[in-house]
Scaffold this motif. Structure first.
Motif, PDB file in Angstrom:
ATOM      1  N   CYS A  74       0.837  -1.198   0.000  1.00 59.91           N
ATOM      2  CA  CYS A  74       0.000   0.000   0.000  1.00 59.91           C
ATOM      3  C   CYS A  74       0.874   1.251   0.000  1.00 59.91           C
ATOM      4  CB  CYS A  74      -0.936   0.019   1.201  1.00 59.91           C
ATOM      5  SG  CYS A  74      -0.123   0.352   2.770  1.00 59.91           S
ATOM      6  N   PHE A  75       0.262   2.352  -0.425  1.00 60.03           N
ATOM      7  CA  PHE A  75       0.939   3.645  -0.354  1.00 60.03           C
ATOM      8  C   PHE A  75       0.709   4.219   1.029  1.00 60.03           C
ATOM      9  CE2 PHE A  75       0.303   3.202  -4.939  1.00 60.03           C
ATOM     10  CZ  PHE A  75       1.606   3.420  -5.360  1.00 60.03           C
ATOM     11  N   PHE A  76       1.756   4.805   1.599  1.00 57.39           N
ATOM     12  CA  PHE A  76       1.679   5.385   2.932  1.00 57.39           C
ATOM     13  C   PHE A  76       2.434   6.705   2.903  1.00 57.39           C
ATOM     14  CE2 PHE A  76       2.784   6.029   7.348  1.00 57.39           C
ATOM     15  CZ  PHE A  76       1.626   5.653   7.999  1.00 57.39           C
ATOM     16  N   THR A  77       1.793   7.763   3.389  1.00 56.92           N
ATOM     17  CA  THR A  77       2.406   9.092   3.377  1.00 56.92           C
ATOM     18  C   THR A  77       2.845   9.500   4.779  1.00 56.92           C
ATOM     19  OG1 THR A  77       1.057   9.761   1.493  1.00 56.92           O
ATOM     20  CG2 THR A  77       2.061  11.525   2.777  1.00 56.92           C
ATOM     21  N   TYR A  78       4.100   9.895   4.879  1.00 55.40           N
ATOM     22  CA  TYR A  78       4.638  10.466   6.112  1.00 55.40           C
ATOM     23  C   TYR A  78       4.612  11.979   5.978  1.00 55.40           C
ATOM     24  CZ  TYR A  78       6.668   5.913   7.182  1.00 55.40           C
ATOM     25  OH  TYR A  78       6.850   4.593   7.447  1.00 55.40           O
ATOM     26  N   LYS A  79       4.281  12.652   7.067  1.00 55.21           N
ATOM     27  CA  LYS A  79       4.410  14.102   7.127  1.00 55.21           C
ATOM     28  C   LYS A  79       5.472  14.374   8.184  1.00 55.21           C
ATOM     29  CE  LYS A  79       2.056  18.383   6.944  1.00 55.21           C
ATOM     30  NZ  LYS A  79       0.824  19.004   6.562  1.00 55.21           N
ATOM     31  N   ILE A  80       6.505  15.069   7.776  1.00 53.41           N
ATOM     32  CA  ILE A  80       7.658  15.295   8.631  1.00 53.41           C
ATOM     33  C   ILE A  80       7.863  16.797   8.777  1.00 53.41           C
ATOM     34  CG2 ILE A  80      10.140  14.892   8.867  1.00 53.41           C
ATOM     35  CD1 ILE A  80       9.283  12.611   6.541  1.00 53.41           C
ATOM     36  N   ILE A  81       8.051  17.232  10.003  1.00 56.68           N
ATOM     37  CA  ILE A  81       8.343  18.640  10.265  1.00 56.68           C
ATOM     38  C   ILE A  81       9.750  18.707  10.842  1.00 56.68           C
ATOM     39  CG2 ILE A  81       7.706  20.709  11.564  1.00 56.68           C
ATOM     40  CD1 ILE A  81       4.802  19.591  11.490  1.00 56.68           C
ATOM     41  N   GLY A  82      10.578  19.531  10.215  1.00 57.51           N
ATOM     42  CA  GLY A  82      11.956  19.654  10.658  1.00 57.51           C
ATOM     43  C   GLY A  82      12.477  21.062  10.471  1.00 57.51           C
ATOM     44  N   LEU A  83      13.668  21.289  10.978  1.00 56.19           N
ATOM     45  CA  LEU A  83      14.298  22.603  10.830  1.00 56.19           C
ATOM     46  C   LEU A  83      14.544  22.888   9.356  1.00 56.19           C
ATOM     47  CD1 LEU A  83      16.936  22.486  13.719  1.00 56.19           C
ATOM     48  CD2 LEU A  83      14.661  23.531  13.740  1.00 56.19           C
ATOM     49  N   ALA A  84      14.404  24.133   8.976  1.00 57.99           N
ATOM     50  CA  ALA A  84      14.569  24.538   7.566  1.00 57.99           C
ATOM     51  C   ALA A  84      16.056  24.589   7.217  1.00 57.99           C
ATOM     52  CB  ALA A  84      13.897  25.883   7.325  1.00 57.99           C
ATOM     53  N   LYS A  85      16.644  23.430   7.122  1.00 57.40           N
ATOM     54  CA  LYS A  85      18.056  23.301   6.750  1.00 57.40           C
ATOM     55  C   LYS A  85      18.112  22.655   5.365  1.00 57.40           C
ATOM     56  CE  LYS A  85      19.815  24.209  10.937  1.00 57.40           C
ATOM     57  NZ  LYS A  85      20.877  25.087  11.263  1.00 57.40           N
ATOM     58  N   PRO A  86      19.080  23.022   4.540  1.00 63.80           N
ATOM     59  CA  PRO A  86      19.162  22.464   3.189  1.00 63.80           C
ATOM     60  C   PRO A  86      19.307  20.945   3.160  1.00 63.80           C
ATOM     61  CG  PRO A  86      20.868  24.150   3.537  1.00 63.80           C
ATOM     62  CD  PRO A  86      20.121  23.994   4.817  1.00 63.80           C
ATOM     63  N   GLU A  87      19.899  20.357   4.183  1.00 65.61           N
ATOM     64  CA  GLU A  87      20.143  18.920   4.194  1.00 65.61           C
ATOM     65  C   GLU A  87      18.943  18.083   4.648  1.00 65.61           C
ATOM     66  OE1 GLU A  87      21.891  20.522   8.122  1.00 65.61           O
ATOM     67  OE2 GLU A  87      21.752  21.210   6.068  1.00 65.61           O
ATOM     68  N   LEU A  88      17.874  18.719   5.127  1.00 66.27           N
ATOM     69  CA  LEU A  88      16.725  17.978   5.659  1.00 66.27           C
ATOM     70  C   LEU A  88      16.149  16.992   4.642  1.00 66.27           C
ATOM     71  CD1 LEU A  88      14.636  17.431   7.899  1.00 66.27           C
ATOM     72  CD2 LEU A  88      13.263  19.278   6.916  1.00 66.27           C
ATOM     73  N   ILE A  89      15.846  17.451   3.454  1.00 69.38           N
ATOM     74  CA  ILE A  89      15.219  16.605   2.435  1.00 69.38           C
ATOM     75  C   ILE A  89      16.148  15.452   2.066  1.00 69.38           C
ATOM     76  CG2 ILE A  89      14.145  16.550   0.158  1.00 69.38           C
ATOM     77  CD1 ILE A  89      12.799  18.415   2.323  1.00 69.38           C
ATOM     78  N   ASP A  90      17.410  15.742   1.858  1.00 67.97           N
ATOM     79  CA  ASP A  90      18.367  14.692   1.492  1.00 67.97           C
ATOM     80  C   ASP A  90      18.490  13.630   2.578  1.00 67.97           C
ATOM     81  OD1 ASP A  90      18.921  15.872  -0.950  1.00 67.97           O
ATOM     82  OD2 ASP A  90      20.682  16.949  -0.209  1.00 67.97           O
ATOM     83  N   GLN A  91      18.483  14.048   3.828  1.00 65.98           N
ATOM     84  CA  GLN A  91      18.596  13.088   4.925  1.00 65.98           C
ATOM     85  C   GLN A  91      17.357  12.195   5.011  1.00 65.98           C
ATOM     86  OE1 GLN A  91      19.639  15.049   8.595  1.00 65.98           O
ATOM     87  NE2 GLN A  91      21.613  15.732   7.797  1.00 65.98           N
ATOM     88  N   ILE A  92      16.185  12.767   4.816  1.00 66.34           N
ATOM     89  CA  ILE A  92      14.944  11.985   4.846  1.00 66.34           C
ATOM     90  C   ILE A  92      14.948  10.962   3.709  1.00 66.34           C
ATOM     91  CG2 ILE A  92      12.437  12.085   4.503  1.00 66.34           C
ATOM     92  CD1 ILE A  92      12.558  14.873   5.908  1.00 66.34           C
ATOM     93  N   ILE A  93      15.262  11.403   2.513  1.00 64.86           N
ATOM     94  CA  ILE A  93      15.257  10.496   1.356  1.00 64.86           C
ATOM     95  C   ILE A  93      16.322   9.411   1.517  1.00 64.86           C
ATOM     96  CG2 ILE A  93      15.688  10.356  -1.132  1.00 64.86           C
ATOM     97  CD1 ILE A  93      14.199  13.024  -1.383  1.00 64.86           C
TER      98      ILE A  93
END
Length: 87
Positions: A13-32
């Motif tokens: 199944c498809f499952f969506t996470y909603k993540i709130i983090g500090l607005a740092k450039p590396e946030l998206i890369d670390q999550i992925i």
């Protein structure tokens, strides 16, 4: 709630996470990077900035094969030091 969620989902199944983090450039890369370890694939997160620009809200959808993948990713994403909330 955990038992109810487990019972509601049919896998895969498809499952969506909603993540709130500090607005740092590396946030998206670390999550992925964390997601890629468990479930390799192409991911296109939706990103929104908070009003003051201090935080980012990241929504990312995965295709989970079982409930354990959902739990593991929840815990692994939570370990990222600039992540504040994982829903």
């Amino acid at each position: 709630m955990k038992i109810k969620l487990r019972e509601m989902l049919q896998f895969p199944c498809f499952f969506t996470y909603k993540i709130i983090g500090l607005a740092k450039p590396e946030l998206i890369d670390q999550i992925i990077k964390v997601i890629q370890i468990q479930i390799p694939g192409d991911y296109t997160p939706q990103i929104k900035s908070s009003n003051r620009g201090n935080y980012l809200s990241v929504s990312i959808t995965i295709c989970a094969k079982n409930f354990e993948q959902i739990e593991i990713l929840y815990h692994e994403i939570s370990k990222i030091n600039i992540v504040r909330i994982v829903l």
